[in-house]
Design an enzyme around this catalytic site. Structure first.
Site, mmCIF file in Angstrom:
data_model
loop_
_atom_site.group_PDB
_atom_site.id
_atom_site.type_symbol
_atom_site.label_atom_id
_atom_site.label_comp_id
_atom_site.label_asym_id
_atom_site.label_seq_id
_atom_site.Cartn_x
_atom_site.Cartn_y
_atom_site.Cartn_z
ATOM 1 N N LYS A 1 -14.173 31.009 -7.800
ATOM 2 C CA LYS A 1 -13.476 32.273 -7.496
ATOM 3 C C LYS A 1 -12.203 32.380 -8.332
ATOM 4 O O LYS A 1 -11.772 31.381 -8.933
ATOM 5 C CB LYS A 1 -13.160 32.318 -6.004
ATOM 6 C CG LYS A 1 -12.214 31.220 -5.558
ATOM 7 C CD LYS A 1 -12.264 30.998 -4.051
ATOM 8 C CE LYS A 1 -11.260 29.948 -3.637
ATOM 9 N NZ LYS A 1 -11.496 29.419 -2.306
ATOM 10 N N TYR B 1 19.712 33.815 -18.302
ATOM 11 C CA TYR B 1 20.065 34.840 -17.306
ATOM 12 C C TYR B 1 20.821 34.213 -16.146
ATOM 13 O O TYR B 1 20.460 33.122 -15.679
ATOM 14 C CB TYR B 1 18.804 35.488 -16.739
ATOM 15 C CG TYR B 1 18.160 36.521 -17.626
ATOM 16 C CD1 TYR B 1 18.846 37.664 -18.031
ATOM 17 C CD2 TYR B 1 16.844 36.364 -18.037
ATOM 18 C CE1 TYR B 1 18.227 38.616 -18.831
ATOM 19 C CE2 TYR B 1 16.215 37.308 -18.827
ATOM 20 C CZ TYR B 1 16.918 38.435 -19.230
ATOM 21 O OH TYR B 1 16.302 39.368 -20.004
#
Ligand SMILES: *Cc1c(COP(=O)(O)O)cnc(C)c1O
Length: 362
Positions: free
Chosen positions: A35, A255
């Site tokens: 999956k 950042y």
């Protein structure tokens, strides 16, 4: 692809890991769980390489269709069964097995036009309380399915374990006991074990095992790595340094200026970020290999780039190879530094990355 970030998929490692499953569960049939695009590894690529598995488990019709269109003719099980009546035609056309975990799915069988009886896996909720019928309802569902025209005779039983990744957790035994007790009166194939149970609870490897994570070379047991079970990592996330600079003590990086150089030091910028699937929550100190040498993430990963402390590899230059996980750098370690699990990192690898296959194709 011009950007150096890429994913390497090692198909030989994948086949090796399947043979490890066979060693752990020699008497069980193997349903390889593929999956979520085979946990980010590419569903058709993985299914072709795992041609020796007895079947494949997927989460939805679209995944099953991809497999059939790629020529996979093994058993394919829809692990959550159908979501709506519209799927019943394709389930027959593609000869898919389906889980039935809820009465609404029994009623889908009633309302669909069924010409080819469907192979059904009756899902029991043995204690995880996600999907499945309560033990007290199983007799009733079984009788209903047995006499249903649309259901093939060989109904199977399936359940899922909540805590098999924790070796000491008593819940696994309790769930297994519930499952045994409920299914005992019936002559039917049974399936209980995910990867963690294949490794840690071998007596629960019944007619079918359903390994996912371990096929991809990753430890399903908390606090351990795949290598400890002779599993080989299938996926590596690689990139390269696109800048190397010498910063001064007290300079901040990235950042938020969240990381500050404790001394004068070399700092590299790697072309990989959360836009590729590298976890933004990875902490400073998360291991990264530069030219094979242990270095560490510093500052917050940004979308396309992250910064690395190069004191562990002072000779590093622009263009040098960087390994973010895989190979000698267990993804289990990266995940732990990012407060997540390897499953999430594998599934989160972004489609924009170039994928390079190593090893013999299926
Ligand atoms: C995903 C899944 C598995 C595989 O689990 P792993 O921990 O990756 O081995 C097995 N069974 C079911 C029902 C699943 O949804």
């Amino acid at each position: 692809m011009t950007r150096p970030a890429r994913v390497i998929i090692d198909l030989d490692a994948l086949r090796h890991n399947l043979s490890r499953v066979r060693n752990y569960a020699p008497d069980s049939k193997i349903m390889a769980i593929v999956k979520a695009d085979a946990y980010g590894h590419g569903i058709t690529r993985v299914a072709r390489a795992l041609a020796d598995a007895h079947g494949f488990g997927v989460a939805c019709l679209e995944e099953a269709r991809q497999l059939r269109e790629a020529g996979v003719d093994k058993q394919i099980l829809l692990l959550e069964g159908p979501y709506s009546v519209e799927e019943m035609d394709d389930i027959q056309r593609y000869r898919l097995d389906m889980v039935i975990h809820h009465w609404f799915q029994v009623s889908l069988l009633d309302s669909a036009a069924i010409t080819t009886p469907v192979h059904v896996w009756l899902k029991i909720d043995s204690g995880m309380h996600r999907l499945g019928f309560a033990p007290s309802e199983v007799g009733k569902v079984w009788r209903c399915l047995r006499k249903h025209q649309g259901v093939a005779d060989n109904i199977r039983f399936i359940t899922h374990l909540a805590c098999a990744n924790e070796r000491e957790n008593a819940m696994t035994r309790q769930q297994a006991e519930v499952f045994y007790k409920v299914t005992e009166p019936y002559r039917a194939e049974k399936s209980l074990a995910n990867s963690a149970a294949v490794i840690a609870w071998q007596k629960y490897c019944l007619d079918w095992v359903r390994p996912g994570l371990m096929l991809y070379g990753v430890s399903p047991i908390d606090g351990q790595t795949g290598a400890m079970f002779d599993l080989k990592p299938v996926m590596s996330l690689e990139s390269a340094l696109i800048s190397v600079k010498h910063l001064n003590r007290g300079d901040t990086v990235g950042y938020g200026a969240s990381w500050r150089c404790p001394e004068d030091m070399p700092v590299g910028v790697v072309a990989a970020g959360y836009g590729d699937g590298y976890p933004r929550h990875a902490r400073s100190g998360t291991p990264i290999l530069v030219r094979g040498k242990p270095c560490a993430l510093i500052g917050k990963p940004s979308m396309d780039m992250l910064t690395v402390d190069l004191r562990g590899c002072p000779e590093a230059r622009t263009g040098d190879p960087v390994l973010l996980w895989g190979g000698k750098l267990p993804i289990e370690t990266t995940a732990a530094h990012a407060d997540t699990i390897p499953y999430e990192l594998l599934c989160g690898v972004h489609k924009r990355l170039e994928i390079i296959e190593h090893g013999q194709q299926g």
